[in-house]
Write an enzyme that holds these catalytic residues in place. Structure first.
Site, PDB file in Angstrom:
ATOM      1  N   CYS A   1     -32.017 -23.967  34.866  1.00  0.00           N
ATOM      2  CA  CYS A   1     -31.947 -22.793  35.430  1.00  0.00           C
ATOM      3  C   CYS A   1     -32.802 -22.459  36.384  1.00  0.00           C
ATOM      4  O   CYS A   1     -32.780 -21.898  37.601  1.00  0.00           O
ATOM      5  CB  CYS A   1     -31.434 -21.537  34.492  1.00  0.00           C
ATOM      6  SG  CYS A   1     -29.996 -22.160  33.451  1.00  0.00           S
TER       7      CYS A   1
ATOM      8  N   CYS B   1     -33.738 -21.601  29.811  1.00  0.00           N
ATOM      9  CA  CYS B   1     -33.288 -22.721  30.526  1.00  0.00           C
ATOM     10  C   CYS B   1     -33.863 -23.421  31.679  1.00  0.00           C
ATOM     11  O   CYS B   1     -34.015 -22.839  32.714  1.00  0.00           O
ATOM     12  CB  CYS B   1     -31.632 -22.406  31.275  1.00  0.00           C
ATOM     13  SG  CYS B   1     -30.887 -23.702  31.959  1.00  0.00           S
TER      14      CYS B   1
END
Length: 172
Positions: free
Chosen positions: A96, A93
């Site tokens: 993230c 991600c």
């Protein structure tokens, strides 16, 4: 001008009477097809792209994390003497990964007020399912073992600190 040549053996439809409806004579007489289109050059002007030697390469700063083991995630939440901010993330991600230095800053700024924990949703899908994690990153703030706030997406350190302080009604 640049040109591309395609022989009749490269393009099967030129050999096939069924696909083009062309007679056998016409199909044999088509030996090559040329497409012409302009090619533009990209000008870089005076831009210089220095090569990186092993001495000039940047290495990421190492962050020391305390790896702790608990019998269960619930034990961690219930037995924590401070509220716990849980970051649900995945290694693939992008947002993230963007949050890693921000969470380090938030953790350092609020170290006396909260504990920051990261949960990899790929490794612990049962925890992610229990808290209905459907977007990444997702942050859940737990107080006394119970969720008290939840927010999704990347935030700046200032926004994240403000959100946590508002949720806990604490000031630095």
């Amino acid at each position: 001008m640049a040109s591309i040549s395609l022989s009749s053996s490269t393009v099967p439809s030129l050999n096939s009477k069924e696909s083009s409806g062309v007679s056998a004579f016409a199909s044999r007489s088509i030996s090559a097809v040329k497409f012409q289109f302009p090619v533009r050059r990209v000008r870089t002007g005076d831009l210089k792209f220095p090569s990186l030697s092993s001495t000039t390469r940047c290495t990421p700063r190492r962050i020391e994390a305390k790896k702790q083991t608990f019998d269960s995630f619930e034990d961690l939440l219930v037995n924590s003497d401070k509220p716990v901010l849980v970051d649900y993330y995945a290694t693939w991600c992008g947002p993230c990964q963007f949050m890693v230095p921000i969470l380090n800053e938030v953790s350092e700024t609020l170290k006396d007020k909260i504990q920051v924990v990261k949960i990899d949703t790929e490794k612990y899908p049962s925890i992610a399912n229990k808290y209905k994690i459907e977007a990444l990153p997702t942050f859940i703030l737990f107080k006394d073992g119970e969720p008290c706030d939840r927010f999704e997406g990347a935030l700046t350190a200032k926004q994240l600190i403000q959100r946590i302080e508002d949720s806990l009604k604490v000031k630095p």
